[in-house]
Design a protein around this motif. Structure first.
Motif, PDB file in Angstrom:
ATOM      1  N   ALA A   1       0.836  -1.213   0.000  1.00 56.56           N
ATOM      2  CA  ALA A   1       0.000   0.000   0.000  1.00 56.56           C
ATOM      3  C   ALA A   1       0.864   1.253   0.000  1.00 56.56           C
ATOM      4  N   TRP A   2       1.966   1.216   0.705  1.00 51.10           N
ATOM      5  CA  TRP A   2       2.902   2.337   0.722  1.00 51.10           C
ATOM      6  C   TRP A   2       3.398   2.611  -0.702  1.00 51.10           C
ATOM      7  N   GLY A   3       3.706   1.543  -1.429  1.00 56.83           N
ATOM      8  CA  GLY A   3       4.126   1.685  -2.832  1.00 56.83           C
ATOM      9  C   GLY A   3       3.031   2.277  -3.704  1.00 56.83           C
ATOM     10  N   VAL A   4       1.802   1.821  -3.512  1.00 56.50           N
ATOM     11  CA  VAL A   4       0.666   2.368  -4.263  1.00 56.50           C
ATOM     12  C   VAL A   4       0.482   3.847  -3.937  1.00 56.50           C
ATOM     13  N   PHE A   5       0.604   4.192  -2.670  1.00 58.81           N
ATOM     14  CA  PHE A   5       0.479   5.590  -2.261  1.00 58.81           C
ATOM     15  C   PHE A   5       1.567   6.444  -2.913  1.00 58.81           C
ATOM     16  N   ALA A   6       2.789   5.918  -2.983  1.00 55.30           N
ATOM     17  CA  ALA A   6       3.885   6.649  -3.626  1.00 55.30           C
ATOM     18  C   ALA A   6       3.572   6.882  -5.104  1.00 55.30           C
ATOM     19  N   LEU A   7       2.981   5.885  -5.758  1.00 50.55           N
ATOM     20  CA  LEU A   7       2.592   6.056  -7.161  1.00 50.55           C
ATOM     21  C   LEU A   7       1.526   7.131  -7.303  1.00 50.55           C
ATOM     22  N   ILE A   8       0.568   7.150  -6.377  1.00 43.11           N
ATOM     23  CA  ILE A   8      -0.477   8.178  -6.406  1.00 43.11           C
ATOM     24  C   ILE A   8       0.156   9.560  -6.239  1.00 43.11           C
ATOM     25  N   GLN A   9       1.078   9.685  -5.301  1.00 47.84           N
ATOM     26  CA  GLN A   9       1.718  10.979  -5.055  1.00 47.84           C
ATOM     27  C   GLN A   9       2.534  11.451  -6.251  1.00 47.84           C
ATOM     28  N   ASN A  10       3.149  10.536  -6.955  1.00 45.14           N
ATOM     29  CA  ASN A  10       4.004  10.897  -8.078  1.00 45.14           C
ATOM     30  C   ASN A  10       3.246  11.138  -9.368  1.00 45.14           C
ATOM     31  N   ASN A  11       1.952  10.885  -9.380  1.00 41.27           N
ATOM     32  CA  ASN A  11       1.121  11.126 -10.553  1.00 41.27           C
ATOM     33  C   ASN A  11       0.358  12.431 -10.336  1.00 41.27           C
ATOM     34  N   GLN A  12       0.600  13.409 -11.205  1.00 41.38           N
ATOM     35  CA  GLN A  12      -0.005  14.732 -11.013  1.00 41.38           C
ATOM     36  C   GLN A  12      -1.526  14.663 -10.934  1.00 41.38           C
ATOM     37  N   TYR A  13      -2.143  13.889 -11.813  1.00 41.03           N
ATOM     38  CA  TYR A  13      -3.600  13.805 -11.845  1.00 41.03           C
ATOM     39  C   TYR A  13      -4.145  13.149 -10.580  1.00 41.03           C
ATOM     40  N   LEU A  14      -3.585  11.988 -10.208  1.00 38.85           N
ATOM     41  CA  LEU A  14      -4.075  11.272  -9.023  1.00 38.85           C
ATOM     42  C   LEU A  14      -3.785  12.028  -7.735  1.00 38.85           C
ATOM     43  N   SER A  15      -2.632  12.691  -7.654  1.00 36.35           N
ATOM     44  CA  SER A  15      -2.323  13.425  -6.424  1.00 36.35           C
ATOM     45  C   SER A  15      -3.283  14.593  -6.226  1.00 36.35           C
ATOM     46  N   ARG A  16      -3.783  15.180  -7.305  1.00 36.29           N
ATOM     47  CA  ARG A  16      -4.788  16.246  -7.161  1.00 36.29           C
ATOM     48  C   ARG A  16      -6.131  15.671  -6.746  1.00 36.29           C
ATOM     49  N   ILE A  17      -6.521  14.533  -7.304  1.00 35.45           N
ATOM     50  CA  ILE A  17      -7.805  13.908  -6.950  1.00 35.45           C
ATOM     51  C   ILE A  17      -7.820  13.544  -5.474  1.00 35.45           C
ATOM     52  N   PHE A  18      -6.750  12.906  -5.012  1.00 31.85           N
ATOM     53  CA  PHE A  18      -6.690  12.447  -3.629  1.00 31.85           C
ATOM     54  C   PHE A  18      -6.065  13.475  -2.692  1.00 31.85           C
ATOM     55  N   LYS A  19      -5.638  14.608  -3.233  1.00 30.35           N
ATOM     56  CA  LYS A  19      -5.052  15.708  -2.452  1.00 30.35           C
ATOM     57  C   LYS A  19      -3.953  15.201  -1.535  1.00 30.35           C
ATOM     58  N   THR A  20      -2.968  14.490  -2.120  1.00 29.64           N
ATOM     59  CA  THR A  20      -1.876  13.948  -1.327  1.00 29.64           C
ATOM     60  C   THR A  20      -0.698  14.896  -1.246  1.00 29.64           C
ATOM     61  N   THR A  21      -0.724  15.986  -1.994  1.00 29.42           N
ATOM     62  CA  THR A  21       0.406  16.926  -1.949  1.00 29.42           C
ATOM     63  C   THR A  21      -0.062  18.287  -1.487  1.00 29.42           C
TER      64      THR A  21
END
Length: 125
Positions: free
Chosen positions: A105-125
């Motif tokens: 899950a940590w790896g999946v979260f890192a992928l979400i954070q590194n993807n501009q589109y997904l990081s905006r959807i999930f507001k991880t940055t």
């Protein structure tokens, strides 16, 4: 209501449900068909809990690390509590499956954070 608040409520609801399922007497659960299925359930449960915890509480590297450590310790604590319960059996292999779910899950979260589109959807940055 902000998405972070929703993630926090969802995290704690999932945490409570999983704690109940991990500690309820075995006779109230569906019988296991295969041992690997039990380990997969542990990994999936901790993977979901980790993703929710990271989305709810991790905005910095140290917060990510804290969620990872706390959930890994929680997995060990569940196994100790199962051993002490008298009606469940804690297993080291279950804890390993828990930690594996956390790491994936940590790896999946890192992928979400590194993807501009997904990081905006999930507001991880």
């Amino acid at each position: 209501m902000s998405i972070i608040i929703i993630f926090k409520y969802t995290f704690w609801l999932t945490f409570a449900i999983l704690t109940y399922l991990f500690l309820v007497p075995q006779q109230y659960l569906i019988p296991e068909v295969f041992d690997w299925w039990d380990k997969l359930q542990h990994s999936l449960a901790f993977g979901v809990l980790t993703i929710l915890g990271l989305l709810a509480y991790a905005r910095t590297g140290s917060e990510v690390f804290r969620v990872i450590i706390v959930l890994s310790i929680y997995g060990a604590l569940i196994e100790v509590l199962q051993t002490l319960s008298g009606w469940r059996y804690g297993e080291f292999r279950d804890w390993v499956a828990d930690v594996l779910g956390v790491v994936i899950a940590w790896g999946v979260f890192a992928l979400i954070q590194n993807n501009q589109y997904l990081s905006r959807i999930f507001k991880t940055t």
